[in-house]
Write a protein that holds these residues in place. Sequence first.
Motif, PDB file in Angstrom:
ATOM      1  N   ALA A  97       0.887  -1.175  -0.025  1.00 36.73           N
ATOM      2  CA  ALA A  97      -0.003  -0.035   0.046  1.00 36.73           C
ATOM      3  C   ALA A  97       0.895   1.233   0.156  1.00 36.73           C
ATOM      4  O   ALA A  97       0.562   2.387  -0.748  1.00 36.73           O
ATOM      5  N   CYS A  98       1.911   1.244   0.685  1.00 37.08           N
ATOM      6  CA  CYS A  98       2.843   2.348   1.038  1.00 37.08           C
ATOM      7  C   CYS A  98       3.559   2.571  -0.571  1.00 37.08           C
ATOM      8  O   CYS A  98       3.572   3.673  -0.932  1.00 37.08           O
ATOM      9  N   GLU A  99       4.026   1.711  -1.093  1.00 40.03           N
ATOM     10  CA  GLU A  99       4.857   1.544  -2.185  1.00 40.03           C
ATOM     11  C   GLU A  99       3.975   2.032  -3.501  1.00 40.03           C
ATOM     12  O   GLU A  99       4.072   2.751  -4.132  1.00 40.03           O
ATOM     13  N   SER A 100       2.541   1.952  -3.355  1.00 39.81           N
ATOM     14  CA  SER A 100       1.581   2.050  -4.458  1.00 39.81           C
ATOM     15  C   SER A 100       1.411   3.642  -4.707  1.00 39.81           C
ATOM     16  O   SER A 100       0.912   3.947  -5.660  1.00 39.81           O
ATOM     17  N   VAL A 101       1.778   4.509  -3.435  1.00 34.95           N
ATOM     18  CA  VAL A 101       1.486   5.919  -3.453  1.00 34.95           C
ATOM     19  C   VAL A 101       2.879   6.580  -3.164  1.00 34.95           C
ATOM     20  O   VAL A 101       2.923   7.786  -2.906  1.00 34.95           O
ATOM     21  N   ASN A 102       4.206   5.865  -3.262  1.00 37.39           N
ATOM     22  CA  ASN A 102       5.422   6.378  -2.861  1.00 37.39           C
ATOM     23  C   ASN A 102       5.379   7.138  -1.610  1.00 37.39           C
ATOM     24  O   ASN A 102       5.933   8.122  -1.517  1.00 37.39           O
ATOM     25  N   LEU A 103       4.772   6.440  -0.529  1.00 39.83           N
ATOM     26  CA  LEU A 103       5.105   6.976   0.822  1.00 39.83           C
ATOM     27  C   LEU A 103       5.599   5.925   1.689  1.00 39.83           C
ATOM     28  O   LEU A 103       5.346   4.768   1.447  1.00 39.83           O
ATOM     29  N   THR A 104       6.126   6.508   2.909  1.00 40.76           N
ATOM     30  CA  THR A 104       6.576   5.818   3.827  1.00 40.76           C
ATOM     31  C   THR A 104       5.490   5.171   4.608  1.00 40.76           C
ATOM     32  O   THR A 104       4.345   6.047   4.707  1.00 40.76           O
ATOM     33  N   TRP A 112      -5.417   7.636  -1.540  1.00 40.70           N
ATOM     34  CA  TRP A 112      -5.397   7.143  -2.935  1.00 40.70           C
ATOM     35  C   TRP A 112      -6.224   8.166  -3.955  1.00 40.70           C
ATOM     36  O   TRP A 112      -5.584   8.469  -4.896  1.00 40.70           O
ATOM     37  N   PRO A 113      -7.507   8.423  -3.672  1.00 38.95           N
ATOM     38  CA  PRO A 113      -8.073   9.439  -4.724  1.00 38.95           C
ATOM     39  C   PRO A 113      -7.806  10.992  -4.496  1.00 38.95           C
ATOM     40  O   PRO A 113      -8.549  11.500  -5.001  1.00 38.95           O
ATOM     41  N   GLN A 114      -7.294  10.981  -3.103  1.00 41.04           N
ATOM     42  CA  GLN A 114      -7.065  12.667  -2.572  1.00 41.04           C
ATOM     43  C   GLN A 114      -8.173  13.346  -2.504  1.00 41.04           C
ATOM     44  O   GLN A 114      -8.288  14.420  -3.100  1.00 41.04           O
ATOM     45  N   ARG A 115      -9.102  12.558  -1.745  1.00 41.79           N
ATOM     46  CA  ARG A 115     -10.334  13.440  -1.546  1.00 41.79           C
ATOM     47  C   ARG A 115     -10.507  13.854  -0.066  1.00 41.79           C
ATOM     48  O   ARG A 115      -9.421  13.526   0.522  1.00 41.79           O
ATOM     49  N   PRO A 173      -7.062   5.634 -11.705  1.00 45.08           N
ATOM     50  CA  PRO A 173      -6.844   6.524 -13.162  1.00 45.08           C
ATOM     51  C   PRO A 173      -5.350   5.752 -13.713  1.00 45.08           C
ATOM     52  O   PRO A 173      -5.356   6.064 -15.020  1.00 45.08           O
ATOM     53  N   ASP A 174      -4.868   5.174 -12.998  1.00 50.58           N
ATOM     54  CA  ASP A 174      -3.619   4.450 -13.542  1.00 50.58           C
ATOM     55  C   ASP A 174      -4.026   3.204 -14.450  1.00 50.58           C
ATOM     56  O   ASP A 174      -3.075   2.484 -14.762  1.00 50.58           O
TER      57      ASP A 174
END
Length: 84
Positions: free
Chosen positions: A5-12, A25-28, A54-55
């Motif tokens: 999950a972290c890797e999917s959005v490039n966050l630690t 994820w959808p940045q809502r 979207p990807d």
Amino acid sequence: ANRAACESVNLTHEEILGRHCYEVWPQRSDPCPDCPVKKAIETCQPQEIEKTTPDGKCWFIRGYPLRDGNGNIKGGIEVTLEVT
């Protein structure tokens, strides 16, 4: 959130910890209208949906109500699986 999950959005893990899925994820600023976790909490029953991001990836998303020792709903759990 796990490593995938972290890797999917490039966050630690520290950056993602404590944030809602709809923020990451959808940045809502509020839950998705078809959120299976929200619906699971409302109905007290597990829920599931498929969603394309979207990807172009397709996700199978399950929502489960989280109960305390007395059976009262205290929250929800989301489990996702990429099915692309």
